[in-house]
Design an enzyme around this catalytic site. Structure first.
Site, PDB file in Angstrom:
ATOM      1  N   ALA A   1     -16.421  -3.239 -16.413  1.00  0.00           N
ATOM      2  CA  ALA A   1     -17.742  -3.215 -15.790  1.00  0.00           C
ATOM      3  C   ALA A   1     -17.651  -3.845 -14.407  1.00  0.00           C
ATOM      4  O   ALA A   1     -18.572  -4.507 -13.948  1.00  0.00           O
ATOM      5  CB  ALA A   1     -18.749  -3.946 -16.671  1.00  0.00           C
TER       6      ALA A   1
ATOM      7  N   LYS B   1     -13.617  -4.937   0.513  1.00  0.00           N
ATOM      8  CA  LYS B   1     -14.502  -3.791   0.253  1.00  0.00           C
ATOM      9  C   LYS B   1     -16.001  -4.137   0.264  1.00  0.00           C
ATOM     10  O   LYS B   1     -16.819  -3.323   0.645  1.00  0.00           O
ATOM     11  CB  LYS B   1     -14.138  -3.144  -1.097  1.00  0.00           C
ATOM     12  CG  LYS B   1     -12.826  -2.393  -1.033  1.00  0.00           C
ATOM     13  CD  LYS B   1     -12.674  -1.460  -2.194  1.00  0.00           C
ATOM     14  CE  LYS B   1     -11.698  -1.972  -3.203  1.00  0.00           C
ATOM     15  NZ  LYS B   1     -11.448  -1.028  -4.299  1.00  0.00           N
TER      16      LYS B   1
ATOM     17  N   THR C   1      -9.206  -2.016   1.685  1.00  0.00           N
ATOM     18  CA  THR C   1      -8.795  -2.379   0.335  1.00  0.00           C
ATOM     19  C   THR C   1      -9.010  -3.874   0.111  1.00  0.00           C
ATOM     20  O   THR C   1      -9.608  -4.561   0.951  1.00  0.00           O
ATOM     21  CB  THR C   1      -7.341  -1.894   0.062  1.00  0.00           C
ATOM     22  OG1 THR C   1      -7.031  -2.141  -1.307  1.00  0.00           O
ATOM     23  CG2 THR C   1      -6.304  -2.577   0.938  1.00  0.00           C
TER      24      THR C   1
ATOM     25  N   THR D   1     -16.536  -9.354 -20.811  1.00  0.00           N
ATOM     26  CA  THR D   1     -17.752 -10.140 -20.598  1.00  0.00           C
ATOM     27  C   THR D   1     -18.936  -9.205 -20.830  1.00  0.00           C
ATOM     28  O   THR D   1     -19.213  -8.337 -20.002  1.00  0.00           O
ATOM     29  CB  THR D   1     -17.790 -10.692 -19.157  1.00  0.00           C
ATOM     30  OG1 THR D   1     -16.514 -11.272 -18.886  1.00  0.00           O
ATOM     31  CG2 THR D   1     -18.881 -11.713 -18.953  1.00  0.00           C
ATOM     32  N   ILE D   2     -19.621  -9.393 -21.951  1.00  0.00           N
ATOM     33  CA  ILE D   2     -20.633  -8.405 -22.374  1.00  0.00           C
ATOM     34  C   ILE D   2     -21.807  -8.310 -21.388  1.00  0.00           C
ATOM     35  O   ILE D   2     -22.383  -7.247 -21.178  1.00  0.00           O
ATOM     36  CB  ILE D   2     -21.097  -8.683 -23.827  1.00  0.00           C
ATOM     37  CG1 ILE D   2     -21.773  -7.433 -24.402  1.00  0.00           C
ATOM     38  CG2 ILE D   2     -21.979  -9.905 -23.907  1.00  0.00           C
ATOM     39  CD1 ILE D   2     -21.867  -7.432 -25.905  1.00  0.00           C
TER      40      ILE D   2
ATOM     41  N   SER E   1       0.821  -1.222   0.000  1.00  0.00           N
ATOM     42  CA  SER E   1       0.000   0.000   0.000  1.00  0.00           C
ATOM     43  C   SER E   1       0.852   1.269   0.000  1.00  0.00           C
ATOM     44  O   SER E   1       1.818   1.388   0.750  1.00  0.00           O
ATOM     45  CB  SER E   1      -0.923   0.004   1.219  1.00  0.00           C
ATOM     46  OG  SER E   1      -1.592   1.242   1.289  1.00  0.00           O
TER      47      SER E   1
END
Ligand code: ATR
Length: 292
Positions: free
Chosen positions: A136, A74, A70, A161-162, A23
């Site tokens: 996405a 999350k 982190t 990956t649509i 980090s």
């Protein structure tokens, strides 16, 4: 410069992650506390997934004022919080906790950090602009939401990956009533007609983190009016390199990292973050690492 002095009154902040030793946040958060003359300290805590609940409880026990969250915590952390701001409720992830007398509230800084970085470091206003977004995943949701809220005219979403791109489009419609999102199939991403009116390219994927990765945008689709933002920060991706070669305005994830850190700093201390000092500390540290 005065040395940092830990006293009985030092206020504790830090980051929970696993692993966490890489980090960079301790570097610029401690520089910020120091510069602002605050008797505060920021430390990394390695928290294994099975210990996350206890670790969150320890925030109350030790009176830790603020924590960043982190990878990989999350999502999981949200269930242990007392409250969450609207974005955390929509996205289901938190990366910052503020402790107000034992009451823990979660926030996410991705969207705000990105936007501040784009406006202040990039001198780019997204209002009425057309955005081409790669990815996405979690970061894409936060960034797309922030861009939509700041008044973009449209967004082209492209993901390996649509189905996930489709879900992000639905999310923007449901949560922001934003209808101007279009899906670009990953294999069609370099059709030159798509690129004609694009103002801003944002890469939120990890493509480009390794040397052998896919080229996201062919050089001939990058023109001098576009702004390129790649949130990868541990190396110069092929996308950033080709933007630089063509003298195209661009930013990488280090800028976002600092501006996200600034959002956390302000949530905890209620003070304006000393961005310039934070950057100086971060870039100085990275330079030293590279010289080693
Ligand atoms: P984050 O929270 O950082 O956004 P994430 O939720 O794991 O991380 O999302 C990673 C994104 O990077 C996804 O959009 C992923 O695409 P898929 O949905 O198809 O998995 C994308 N990604 C990862 N590696 C990639 C690669 N080599 N090429 C293209 N896209 C990649």
């Amino acid at each position: 410069m005065k040395k940092m002095l830990i006293t009985g009154e030092t206020i504790l902040t830090g980051v929970f992650g696993w692993p966490v030793k890489h980090s960079l946040s301790p570097v610029f958060q401690n520089a910020a506390f120091h510069f602002c003359n605050l008797n505060w300290v920021y430390v990394p805590f390695e928290v294994r997934p099975e210990q996350l609940k206890n670790a969150v409880e320890s925030i109350r026990i030790f009176g830790i004022k603020g924590i960043n969250i982190t990878i990989p915590h999350k999502k999981e952390v949200v269930r242990y919080l007392d409250a969450a701001d609207e974005e955390v409720r929509i996205l289901g992830v938190a990366n910052t906790i503020v402790n107000e007398n034992g009451f823990l509230k979660g926030y996410t800084t991705d969207g705000t950090g990105f936007l501040h970085s784009l406006k202040e470091d990039g001198n780019f206003s997204p209002e009425k602009k057309l955005v081409f977004l790669f990815g996405a995943g979690g970061s894409a949701y936060a960034i797309a939401g922030a861009l939509v809220k700041s008044g973009i005219s449209g967004i082209l979403i492209c993901n390996r990956t649509i189905e996930k791109a489709q879900m992000l489009k639905e999310h923007l419609k449901k949560n922001f009533r934003f209808e101007n999102a279009e899906i670009i199939p990953f294999e069609k991403r370099n059709d030159s007609k798509i690129w004609k009116n694009v103002d801003l390219i944002v890469n939120t994927t990890s493509a480009g983190m390794k040397n052998d990765d896919t080229i996201l945008v062919k050089g001939n689709n990058l023109n001098e009016k576009v702004f390129v933002y790649d949130i990868v920060y541990n190396r110069e991706t092929a996308l950033i390199l080709s933007a630089k070669q063509k003298n195209i305005r661009c930013l990488n994830g280090l800028s976002m990292l600092v501006f996200q850190g600034a959002v956390s700093f302000t949530l905890w201390t209620k003070k304006k973050a000393p961005i310039k000092e934070m950057k100086k500390a971060l870039f100085g540290f990275i330079e030293k690492l590279q010289l080693r």
